[in-house]
Motif scaffolding. Structure first.
Motif, PDB file in Angstrom:
ATOM      1  N   GLY A   8       1.583  27.296 -33.971  1.00 35.69           N
ATOM      2  CA  GLY A   8       1.556  26.476 -32.773  1.00 35.69           C
ATOM      3  C   GLY A   8       0.520  26.869 -31.736  1.00 35.69           C
ATOM      4  O   GLY A   8       0.352  26.175 -30.738  1.00 35.69           O
ATOM      5  N   GLY A   9      -0.179  27.964 -31.970  1.00 31.40           N
ATOM      6  CA  GLY A   9      -1.205  28.362 -31.013  1.00 31.40           C
ATOM      7  C   GLY A   9      -2.408  27.439 -31.080  1.00 31.40           C
ATOM      8  O   GLY A   9      -2.507  26.573 -31.946  1.00 31.40           O
ATOM      9  N   GLY A  10      -3.322  27.610 -30.135  1.00 26.96           N
ATOM     10  CA  GLY A  10      -4.515  26.788 -30.131  1.00 26.96           C
ATOM     11  C   GLY A  10      -5.267  26.886 -28.828  1.00 26.96           C
ATOM     12  O   GLY A  10      -4.966  27.738 -27.985  1.00 26.96           O
ATOM     13  N   VAL A  12      -6.295  24.936 -25.418  1.00 27.02           N
ATOM     14  CA  VAL A  12      -5.907  23.836 -24.545  1.00 27.02           C
ATOM     15  C   VAL A  12      -6.583  24.003 -23.186  1.00 27.02           C
ATOM     16  O   VAL A  12      -7.102  25.072 -22.869  1.00 27.02           O
ATOM     17  CB  VAL A  12      -4.375  23.768 -24.353  1.00 27.02           C
ATOM     18  CG1 VAL A  12      -3.674  23.467 -25.670  1.00 27.02           C
ATOM     19  CG2 VAL A  12      -3.847  25.049 -23.737  1.00 27.02           C
ATOM     20  N   GLU A  16      -2.095  21.958 -19.478  1.00 31.11           N
ATOM     21  CA  GLU A  16      -1.515  21.360 -20.687  1.00 31.11           C
ATOM     22  C   GLU A  16      -0.379  22.232 -21.239  1.00 31.11           C
ATOM     23  O   GLU A  16      -0.045  23.281 -20.671  1.00 31.11           O
ATOM     24  CB  GLU A  16      -2.608  21.141 -21.725  1.00 31.11           C
ATOM     25  CG  GLU A  16      -3.639  20.104 -21.283  1.00 31.11           C
ATOM     26  CD  GLU A  16      -4.692  19.824 -22.357  1.00 31.11           C
ATOM     27  OE1 GLU A  16      -5.344  18.769 -22.266  1.00 31.11           O
ATOM     28  OE2 GLU A  16      -4.852  20.658 -23.266  1.00 31.11           O
ATOM     29  N   SER A  17       0.191  21.765 -22.344  1.00 27.20           N
ATOM     30  CA  SER A  17       1.353  22.442 -22.926  1.00 27.20           C
ATOM     31  C   SER A  17       1.098  22.816 -24.381  1.00 27.20           C
ATOM     32  O   SER A  17       0.268  22.200 -25.063  1.00 27.20           O
ATOM     33  CB  SER A  17       2.583  21.528 -22.857  1.00 27.20           C
ATOM     34  OG  SER A  17       2.914  21.205 -21.526  1.00 27.20           O
ATOM     35  N   LEU A  18       1.826  23.814 -24.822  1.00 27.79           N
ATOM     36  CA  LEU A  18       1.876  24.199 -26.228  1.00 27.79           C
ATOM     37  C   LEU A  18       3.297  24.612 -26.569  1.00 27.79           C
ATOM     38  O   LEU A  18       4.043  25.072 -25.687  1.00 27.79           O
ATOM     39  CB  LEU A  18       0.947  25.381 -26.522  1.00 27.79           C
ATOM     40  CG  LEU A  18      -0.542  25.131 -26.711  1.00 27.79           C
ATOM     41  CD1 LEU A  18      -1.278  26.462 -26.850  1.00 27.79           C
ATOM     42  CD2 LEU A  18      -0.804  24.260 -27.923  1.00 27.79           C
ATOM     43  N   ARG A  19       3.642  24.453 -27.838  1.00 26.84           N
ATOM     44  CA  ARG A  19       4.949  24.908 -28.310  1.00 26.84           C
ATOM     45  C   ARG A  19       4.737  25.838 -29.485  1.00 26.84           C
ATOM     46  O   ARG A  19       4.212  25.414 -30.526  1.00 26.84           O
ATOM     47  CB  ARG A  19       5.824  23.730 -28.728  1.00 26.84           C
ATOM     48  CG  ARG A  19       7.265  24.115 -29.018  1.00 26.84           C
ATOM     49  CD  ARG A  19       8.001  22.975 -29.654  1.00 26.84           C
ATOM     50  NE  ARG A  19       9.442  23.146 -29.618  1.00 26.84           N
ATOM     51  CZ  ARG A  19      10.272  22.602 -30.504  1.00 26.84           C
ATOM     52  NH1 ARG A  19       9.788  21.867 -31.471  1.00 26.84           N
ATOM     53  NH2 ARG A  19      11.570  22.789 -30.398  1.00 26.84           N
ATOM     54  N   LEU A  20       5.131  27.093 -29.310  1.00 26.78           N
ATOM     55  CA  LEU A  20       5.029  28.071 -30.383  1.00 26.78           C
ATOM     56  C   LEU A  20       6.331  28.100 -31.178  1.00 26.78           C
ATOM     57  O   LEU A  20       7.417  27.959 -30.612  1.00 26.78           O
ATOM     58  CB  LEU A  20       4.745  29.457 -29.826  1.00 26.78           C
ATOM     59  CG  LEU A  20       3.511  29.605 -28.929  1.00 26.78           C
ATOM     60  CD1 LEU A  20       3.337  31.075 -28.556  1.00 26.78           C
ATOM     61  CD2 LEU A  20       2.275  29.061 -29.603  1.00 26.78           C
ATOM     62  N   GLN A  84       8.355  27.089 -25.538  1.00 24.95           N
ATOM     63  CA  GLN A  84       7.710  25.938 -24.926  1.00 24.95           C
ATOM     64  C   GLN A  84       6.935  26.402 -23.712  1.00 24.95           C
ATOM     65  O   GLN A  84       7.511  26.999 -22.805  1.00 24.95           O
ATOM     66  CB  GLN A  84       8.758  24.890 -24.516  1.00 24.95           C
ATOM     67  CG  GLN A  84       8.194  23.676 -23.811  1.00 24.95           C
ATOM     68  CD  GLN A  84       7.326  22.823 -24.721  1.00 24.95           C
ATOM     69  OE1 GLN A  84       7.644  22.633 -25.892  1.00 24.95           O
ATOM     70  NE2 GLN A  84       6.224  22.312 -24.191  1.00 24.95           N
ATOM     71  N   VAL A 121      -3.496  31.959 -28.421  1.00 28.09           N
ATOM     72  CA  VAL A 121      -3.417  30.902 -27.412  1.00 28.09           C
ATOM     73  C   VAL A 121      -4.585  31.098 -26.452  1.00 28.09           C
ATOM     74  O   VAL A 121      -4.751  32.189 -25.884  1.00 28.09           O
ATOM     75  CB  VAL A 121      -2.081  30.964 -26.641  1.00 28.09           C
ATOM     76  CG1 VAL A 121      -2.107  30.000 -25.458  1.00 28.09           C
ATOM     77  CG2 VAL A 121      -0.915  30.642 -27.570  1.00 28.09           C
TER      78      VAL A 121
END
Length: 125
Positions: A8-10, A12, A16-20, A84, A121
């Motif tokens: 789920g990393g990346g 951004v 913004e949001s990310l969910r691991l 989250q 992330v």
């Protein structure tokens, strides 16, 4: 053998949001807590969020109100925990590691720590 796999990393943009996600497979007799840690460049690994077996949660001051840790009930010998992350900031950049702390067997006298391989992330400003 216990194995933790994060995803789920990346990359951004700020805000913004990310969910691991972390899926743990293998046998652990009793889990004390599941959590997320991060390691920023040039810094030591730090606790981000923790969820105990008693369902209490603990967050780093820097992420309170923005990050939420949750856990899916054990299913098919797998334990899953999510992080989250909302309203991300550049200072949230780092490698995020999933951790399980627990007793591996019924007769274990001390707990063990299990770690995933980490997921990157990156938050751009």
């Amino acid at each position: 053998q216990v194995q933790l796999v994060e995803s789920g990393g990346g990359l951004v943009q700020a805000g913004e949001s990310l969910r691991l996600s972390c899926v743990a497979s293998g046998s652990i007799f009793s889990i004390n807590a599941m959590g997320w840690y991060r390691e920023a460049p040039g810094k030591e690994r730090e606790l981000v969020a923790l969820r105990t077996s008693g369902h209490s949660t603990n967050y780093a001051d820097s992420v309170k109100g923005r990050f939420t840790i949750s856990r899916v009930p054990r299913d098919n010998a797998k334990n899953t925990v999510f992080l989250q992350m909302d309203s991300l900031k550049p200072e949230d950049t780092g490698v995020y590691y999933c951790n399980i702390r627990g007793y591996p067997t019924v007769d274990a006298r001390t707990f063990s720590d299990y770690w995933g391989q980490g997921t990157q992330v990156t938050v751009a400003s």
